[in-house]
Design an enzyme around this catalytic site. Sequence first.
Site, PDB file in Angstrom:
ATOM      1  N   ASP A 339      -1.790  57.837  68.610  1.00 51.40           N
ATOM      2  CA  ASP A 339      -1.380  56.739  67.750  1.00 51.40           C
ATOM      3  C   ASP A 339      -2.589  56.227  66.980  1.00 51.40           C
ATOM      4  OD1 ASP A 339       1.319  56.613  68.267  1.00 51.40           O
ATOM      5  OD2 ASP A 339       1.046  55.410  70.065  1.00 51.40           O
ATOM      6  N   ASP A 376       4.500  34.279  63.346  1.00 50.02           N
ATOM      7  CA  ASP A 376       4.141  35.661  63.670  1.00 50.02           C
ATOM      8  C   ASP A 376       2.920  35.641  64.587  1.00 50.02           C
ATOM      9  OD1 ASP A 376       3.441  38.300  63.815  1.00 50.02           O
ATOM     10  OD2 ASP A 376       3.395  38.652  61.654  1.00 50.02           O
ATOM     11  N   PHE A 406       9.777  40.569  63.318  1.00 50.74           N
ATOM     12  CA  PHE A 406       9.560  41.958  62.914  1.00 50.74           C
ATOM     13  C   PHE A 406      10.231  42.890  63.923  1.00 50.74           C
ATOM     14  CE2 PHE A 406       7.274  45.936  63.392  1.00 50.74           C
ATOM     15  CZ  PHE A 406       7.205  46.385  62.085  1.00 50.74           C
ATOM     16  N   ALA A 408      11.031  47.372  64.554  1.00 55.30           N
ATOM     17  CA  ALA A 408      10.691  48.722  64.092  1.00 55.30           C
ATOM     18  C   ALA A 408      11.740  49.255  63.125  1.00 55.30           C
ATOM     19  CB  ALA A 408      10.560  49.659  65.299  1.00 55.30           C
ATOM     20  N   THR A 410      13.725  47.278  60.891  1.00 50.68           N
ATOM     21  CA  THR A 410      13.666  46.622  59.565  1.00 50.68           C
ATOM     22  C   THR A 410      12.301  46.775  58.920  1.00 50.68           C
ATOM     23  OG1 THR A 410      12.998  44.491  60.524  1.00 50.68           O
ATOM     24  CG2 THR A 410      15.362  44.936  60.341  1.00 50.68           C
ATOM     25  N   ARG A 411      11.246  46.887  59.738  1.00 49.74           N
ATOM     26  CA  ARG A 411       9.855  47.003  59.266  1.00 49.74           C
ATOM     27  C   ARG A 411       9.434  45.841  58.377  1.00 49.74           C
ATOM     28  NH1 ARG A 411       8.332  51.692  56.344  1.00 49.74           N
ATOM     29  NH2 ARG A 411      10.439  51.903  55.527  1.00 49.74           N
ATOM     30  N   MET A 412       9.968  44.645  58.661  1.00 49.13           N
ATOM     31  CA  MET A 412       9.541  43.447  57.940  1.00 49.13           C
ATOM     32  C   MET A 412       9.893  42.225  58.775  1.00 49.13           C
ATOM     33  SD  MET A 412      12.401  43.246  54.912  1.00 49.13           S
ATOM     34  CE  MET A 412      14.155  43.172  55.297  1.00 49.13           C
ATOM     35  N   ASP A 565       9.136  55.852  73.403  1.00 45.53           N
ATOM     36  CA  ASP A 565       8.191  56.967  73.542  1.00 45.53           C
ATOM     37  C   ASP A 565       8.583  57.909  74.685  1.00 45.53           C
ATOM     38  OD1 ASP A 565       6.449  56.209  71.478  1.00 45.53           O
ATOM     39  OD2 ASP A 565       5.416  54.785  72.786  1.00 45.53           O
TER      40      ASP A 565
END
Length: 725
Positions: A339, A376, A406, A408, A410-412, A565
Amino acid sequence: MSTLTRMSHAPEHSPDASHRPPQKSAVSVAQLVAALPGAFTKLDPRQMWRNPVMFIVEIGAVLTTALAVAEPFLGGPGESGGSAVPPTFTWGIAVWLWLTVLFANLAESVAEGRGKAQADSLRQTRTDTTANRVTDYDPLRDPAALHATARGLSSAELQLGDIVVVTAGELIPGDGDIIWGIASVDESAITGESAPVVRESGGDRSAVTGGTRVLSDRIVVIITSKPGETFIDRMIALVEGASRQKTPNEMALNILLASLSIVFVVVTLTLNPIASYSDTSVSLPVLIALLVCLIPTTIGALLSAIGIAGMDRLVQRNVLAMSGRAVEAAGDVTTLLLDKTGTITYGNRRAAEFAPLSGVAMTDLVEAAALSSLSDPTPEGTSIVELAELQGFVRPTTLSGDIVPFTAQTRMSGVDLTGGGEIRKGAGSAVIDWMLASGPRGSGTVTAQAKAELDAQVQRISLAGGTPLVVATKSATGQARILGVVYLKDIVKEGIKERFAELRAMGIRTIMVTGDNPLTAKTIAAEAGVDDFLAEATPEEKLALIKREQEGGNLVAMTGDGTNDAPALAQADVGVAMNTGTSAAKEAGNMVDLDSDPTKLIDIVRIGKQLLITRGALTTFSIANDVAKYFAIIPAMFAGVFPGLALLNIMQLHSPASAILSAIIFNAIIIVVLIPLALRGVKYRPMNASSILNRNLLIYGVGGVIAPFLGIKLIDLFVSLIPGL
């Protein structure tokens, strides 16, 4: 779309890395003394038969001892090489055969004993604690009320799926996942680190280990292990060697050694019939001595210790290997998936710049970016607020609206203000899709000019190796507007490029896996020195990449910590799960890093290679060692019958009896001499397979021939002082 791009590199020379932890002393006198009882216990034939080579030596020791006892009643020991030998000869052979077996057991016992101290430390954490089990768990109930109604019972009574409440100051009664709450946990008994760690529900840091202590707050945990099968139980069994299974290569080498031993047994049994044609015979003690010198006793004695020591080196680095197969596979890895965040880069990306689009006031962009980041908690979100405050933003006392966290998918992230406005910040494509999506406030539009200017800013930041976050708003009437871009700067770790160059010298290809866009990924990959990268990666694409690599004949290693993962960790040949990760990730991987340091994968590969090289080096030494012993014992046995064989007595040993006894003594002593090397391991240097083979032949092949000549000659000088020899 995901992008897998190959980076080209010229060969580089990598200096010896300074990051490696210092190795502990291989073996001490105290360790040898402590291991002696275990070495005697292993003389039990029910244990010895698992090592065919040393089992044959033990049978020879029993027979020789019986002959030594019987000789006074049978008329003496007979002859060796046509010369009479004293009564002490057979006893000497018997004693040193027993010592050979004992020294072999001592090597394995020392290797197992090195984990005893750590096992004792782990046992202290495996206490029978009180578990506050909840029988009617309701996620909507106040955990304080849950704790008040929980029933106390012994942790040994907990079953898979039970739910317990743990408060500050209490020990976590079993392995599990947090399903509610966040707490500071002391894991020093497991990891050796005194600093507490944060564990919380709903993420990749939800797993907790039985025996660790909650320092603050309250958590609700679902038990994920059966009694006696906890993480600590498995660690104790591992470090003590009780659950160690032989690896495929080790079993194959054992079969080869057993086959060679059987061949030499047959050869030895035919010698007396052959000698009878010359009206002579060879005594049984001499034949047994010849057999022991012919079979590969050195590697047979040290093989198990080499495997145990390899796993011990992992334990010293706080890595738990679920099987020896995983350690061995690490030595053969050809592809490494890493990563980007936290492994190649520090992971704490910080806001470095606000870049508004044309017609947008800097204050509007700064305010929108800061408002969307107030809730955030990530380092990135905190840094955006800090940079905004430096540019005049005043943090409001309250924020009226709904926080959009946030994910994974929507990525916002952002905020839906009470007045009807919406603010989003995140990946460019995700924000654009949000602007164009139909909804209660209608759909927005993006002008070609704004899109072109946005693309230019994103490309500029990406080419600089940064991460662009697009900030946009949508009014109550549905009018959407792009305000600009936040430049997050990601810093590559010092020395990582040299480490990747070292891996390349080992023949290992590195692939960086990241959720960044291809331009950012390409820049970071070039700066870090990786060979390939996978951009905008999803869990499915990670799994597909591993399968493609394996179909191409590569062995793949990767790290991971989340439930998403788990499929890739299970598919990889070496899957290293982080201890901070979920139970699903730890169950899927075949190694667990207690320190949760993704860069440790590089050290794991090094340890695996060191294990394989050590085994190869000592096998080479053992075979060469046997060749030299033939020159000592065969002329001694047959020179009296075949005078021409005296030419092979190039060591000019004192007599046939002293030559045979000296070879047997050397055969035993060399095992003790090599125990430290077997436990410490041969020092690994990055080089290709042919170079490693040449190095082994030069150092351990030539050394294996020279050492017996010198050692046997030196021992013969002392043995010859014995009357009658």
